[in-house]
Write a protein that holds these residues in place. Structure first.
Motif, mmCIF file in Angstrom:
data_model
loop_
_atom_site.group_PDB
_atom_site.id
_atom_site.type_symbol
_atom_site.label_atom_id
_atom_site.label_comp_id
_atom_site.label_asym_id
_atom_site.label_seq_id
_atom_site.Cartn_x
_atom_site.Cartn_y
_atom_site.Cartn_z
ATOM 1 N N THR A 1 0.841 -1.195 0.000
ATOM 2 C CA THR A 1 0.000 0.000 0.000
ATOM 3 C C THR A 1 0.878 1.248 0.000
ATOM 4 O OG1 THR A 1 -0.105 0.282 2.414
ATOM 5 C CG2 THR A 1 -1.682 -1.271 1.409
ATOM 6 N N MET A 2 0.226 2.384 0.031
ATOM 7 C CA MET A 2 0.942 3.657 0.097
ATOM 8 C C MET A 2 1.832 3.719 1.336
ATOM 9 S SD MET A 2 1.429 6.599 -1.403
ATOM 10 C CE MET A 2 2.237 8.138 -0.900
ATOM 11 N N ALA A 3 1.421 3.068 2.406
ATOM 12 C CA ALA A 3 2.225 3.056 3.632
ATOM 13 C C ALA A 3 3.554 2.337 3.414
ATOM 14 C CB ALA A 3 1.447 2.392 4.766
ATOM 15 N N ASP A 4 3.542 1.258 2.644
ATOM 16 C CA ASP A 4 4.783 0.530 2.344
ATOM 17 C C ASP A 4 5.729 1.391 1.516
ATOM 18 O OD1 ASP A 4 4.142 -2.188 3.477
ATOM 19 O OD2 ASP A 4 2.476 -1.977 2.073
ATOM 20 N N VAL A 5 5.168 2.156 0.598
ATOM 21 C CA VAL A 5 5.993 3.061 -0.200
ATOM 22 C C VAL A 5 6.623 4.123 0.691
ATOM 23 C CG1 VAL A 5 5.973 4.762 -2.061
ATOM 24 C CG2 VAL A 5 4.629 2.671 -2.280
ATOM 25 N N ALA A 6 5.814 4.687 1.607
ATOM 26 C CA ALA A 6 6.325 5.740 2.496
ATOM 27 C C ALA A 6 7.447 5.217 3.389
ATOM 28 C CB ALA A 6 5.178 6.294 3.340
ATOM 29 N N ARG A 7 7.293 3.981 3.884
ATOM 30 C CA ARG A 7 8.320 3.425 4.779
ATOM 31 C C ARG A 7 9.631 3.162 4.053
ATOM 32 N NH1 ARG A 7 3.907 0.741 7.386
ATOM 33 N NH2 ARG A 7 4.027 -0.961 5.862
ATOM 34 N N ALA A 8 9.552 2.927 2.755
ATOM 35 C CA ALA A 8 10.766 2.634 1.980
ATOM 36 C C ALA A 8 10.998 3.719 0.934
ATOM 37 C CB ALA A 8 10.644 1.262 1.326
ATOM 38 N N ILE A 9 10.738 4.964 1.298
ATOM 39 C CA ILE A 9 10.784 6.056 0.322
ATOM 40 C C ILE A 9 12.179 6.218 -0.277
ATOM 41 C CG2 ILE A 9 11.363 7.934 1.911
ATOM 42 C CD1 ILE A 9 8.639 8.012 -0.852
ATOM 43 N N ASP A 10 13.227 5.815 0.452
ATOM 44 C CA ASP A 10 14.587 5.926 -0.081
ATOM 45 C C ASP A 10 14.821 4.965 -1.247
ATOM 46 O OD1 ASP A 10 15.161 7.853 1.781
ATOM 47 O OD2 ASP A 10 16.095 6.480 3.210
ATOM 48 N N ARG A 11 13.999 3.924 -1.340
ATOM 49 C CA ARG A 11 14.126 2.941 -2.428
ATOM 50 C C ARG A 11 13.281 3.315 -3.642
ATOM 51 N NH1 ARG A 11 12.031 -2.489 -0.550
ATOM 52 N NH2 ARG A 11 12.498 -2.957 -2.743
ATOM 53 N N LEU A 12 12.553 4.409 -3.551
ATOM 54 C CA LEU A 12 11.550 4.717 -4.570
ATOM 55 C C LEU A 12 12.172 4.913 -5.946
ATOM 56 C CD1 LEU A 12 8.545 5.294 -5.109
ATOM 57 C CD2 LEU A 12 9.029 7.719 -4.670
ATOM 58 N N ALA B 1 10.959 3.646 -10.375
ATOM 59 C CA ALA B 1 9.820 3.195 -11.167
ATOM 60 C C ALA B 1 9.492 1.731 -10.917
ATOM 61 C CB ALA B 1 10.103 3.420 -12.660
ATOM 62 N N SER B 2 10.516 0.894 -10.794
ATOM 63 C CA SER B 2 10.278 -0.537 -10.577
ATOM 64 C C SER B 2 9.654 -0.792 -9.214
ATOM 65 C CB SER B 2 11.595 -1.318 -10.702
ATOM 66 O OG SER B 2 12.114 -1.216 -12.001
ATOM 67 N N PHE B 3 10.151 -0.103 -8.187
ATOM 68 C CA PHE B 3 9.599 -0.295 -6.839
ATOM 69 C C PHE B 3 8.153 0.188 -6.774
ATOM 70 C CE2 PHE B 3 9.022 1.413 -2.449
ATOM 71 C CZ PHE B 3 8.987 0.180 -1.786
ATOM 72 N N LEU B 4 7.880 1.335 -7.387
ATOM 73 C CA LEU B 4 6.512 1.860 -7.386
ATOM 74 C C LEU B 4 5.573 0.885 -8.091
ATOM 75 C CD1 LEU B 4 4.475 4.106 -6.811
ATOM 76 C CD2 LEU B 4 5.194 5.209 -8.949
ATOM 77 N N ALA B 5 5.986 0.381 -9.252
ATOM 78 C CA ALA B 5 5.142 -0.563 -9.989
ATOM 79 C C ALA B 5 4.911 -1.837 -9.188
ATOM 80 C CB ALA B 5 5.786 -0.892 -11.334
ATOM 81 N N ALA B 6 5.940 -2.296 -8.467
ATOM 82 C CA ALA B 6 5.816 -3.529 -7.680
ATOM 83 C C ALA B 6 4.862 -3.364 -6.504
ATOM 84 C CB ALA B 6 7.187 -3.967 -7.185
ATOM 85 N N CYS B 7 4.645 -2.130 -6.056
ATOM 86 C CA CYS B 7 3.751 -1.874 -4.913
ATOM 87 C C CYS B 7 2.302 -1.673 -5.341
ATOM 88 C CB CYS B 7 4.224 -0.646 -4.136
ATOM 89 S SG CYS B 7 5.757 -0.901 -3.218
#
Length: 387
Positions: free
Chosen positions: A184-195, A197-203
């Motif tokens: 979810t958006m929360a997982d993206v926020a917790r790993a924002i340093d990894r953000l 295109a591939s990470f966003l698509a995987a989430c």
């Protein structure tokens, strides 16, 4: 255009390479099967991949879906002997642009490559994606339904990411999908340093090859971890990789929602033709005015509109001022059934008048030019209409 071709058949691979080079494409030829997909995508970063000989059953599509999930910018064409409608639908869901027979005729392959390359060249450049925000005037206005429906419509021709920013009560995913999201958006926020295109698509959850949804967190405790800076970072990246980013924003105007609204090209204020909704719309529009969002950025959507109702569009315009107004008719039975089934209205009731209104809105946002459809597109459309 850089095109990668993968096939276990060396003779067929060389034939494809000669065709691509004759058309002035940069051809990357790899002899092998599904195990080479990710390697080629990451090392060579092609615009288009032609995948031949990986099998023609649904189980064989898993490596393709993995590829399109982690590299959504790469168009994939599958060369396969199987062309049944069921397999084509599965291929579409896996992210395949087209399915061609294997071995493909030279003219057919050349036409498909030319068509897809034309679409890729016509796609917006980096940073050109448009952000469309939906915000209700009051609870129950139907903003989430309209946001998901519009996203589904736009995804018929463009790439779309829908982000659920109703962080406490968001359920946009459930309108078109009946399973829990892996991230979810929360997982993206917790790993924002990894953000990236591939990470966003995987989430995200892939609904169709061109529509993905980044779900809101299911736990309120996770929602409070998401800040305006996280939203800003996600949107800054998303506009580089998607044609449209549709935001489903909750009713409260907060620092987080303002950050999202600042990036929006259009804000669709969703209301109904009733006095409570009009009063709330007036308050919301006053807030928008204080934020310097003018009539060129804010448009009104009157949901469940009855043309013979007591309050018409003209009365609403007199009460709220000069804004572009869109109306969506009332179709309680079909809309409720689609939402209850967790399906898009296009799938559940393709001839519903609500769908026509949403399609008209999509047309104003992204005018579509009719072009010859591929076999996959024609069969999928036929299945949807018949369904």
């Amino acid at each position: 255009m850089k095109i990668a071709a993968i096939s276990p058949n060396k003779v067929r691979l060389n034939e494809i390479g000669k065709l691509l080079q004759a058309a002035s494409h940069v051809a990357v030829l790899t002899e092998g099967g599904a195990g080479k997909l990710r390697q080629v995508a990451e090392q060579d970063q092609p615009d288009l991949m032609l995948v031949d000989g990986i099998g023609c059953c649904e189980d064989s599509l898993a490596p393709i879906e993995d590829l399109t999930t982690h590299h959504p910018q790469i168009a994939v064409v599958l060369l396969c002997a199987e062309t049944s409608p069921a397999f084509l639908l599965s291929a579409m869901r896996a992210g395949v642009r087209e399915v061609l027979p294997s071995p493909a005729g030279q003219a057919e392959l050349e036409t498909a490559v030319t068509r897809i390359c034309g679409k890729l060249r016509g796609a917006p450049g980096r940073g050109n994606g448009k952000v469309l925000a939906f915000m209700p005037c009051k609870g129950g206005s139907g903003a989430t339904f309209l946001a998901t429906s519009l996203g589904y419509q736009l995804a018929q021709a463009r790439s779309v990411l829908l982000i659920d920013l109703n962080l406490q009560f968001g359920d946009a995913l459930s309108f078109v999908h009946d399973q829990r999201p892996p991230s979810t958006m929360a997982d993206v926020a917790r790993a924002i340093d990894r953000l990236d295109a591939s990470f966003l698509a995987a989430c995200t959850v892939r609904i169709t090859p061109s529509l993905s949804i980044l779900a809101a967190p299911e736990d309120h405790a996770q929602a409070v971890e998401i800040g305006p800076e996280h939203v800003d970072a996600v949107l800054a990246l998303a506009v580089q990789h998607y044609d449209f980013i549709v935001l489903d924003i909750g009713r409260p105007v907060t620092n987080l929602s303002i950050k999202a609204l600042d990036r929006a090209h259009r804000i669709y204020t969703v209301m109904q033709a009733g006095l409570p909704s009009i009063r709330n719309a007036k308050k919301l529009l006053a807030i928008f005015k204080s934020l310097d969002y003018g009539p060129d950025k804010v448009e009104l959507v009157i949901n469940r509109f009855e043309r013979k109702g007591a309050i018409g569009a003209a009365e609403i315009e007199r009460a709220l001022g000069k804004f572009t107004i869109h109306t969506v008719p009332n179709s309680y039975r079909h809309v409720t059934a689609a939402v209850d089934h967790g399906e898009a209205l296009m799938t559940d009731a393709p001839s519903d008048p609500v769908l026509r209104s949403v399609a008209q809105l999509a047309q104003t946002i992204s005018p579509r030019q009719e072009a010859p459809r591929s076999l996959l597109e024609r069969l999928v459309r036929r299945q949807l209409v018949a369904g």
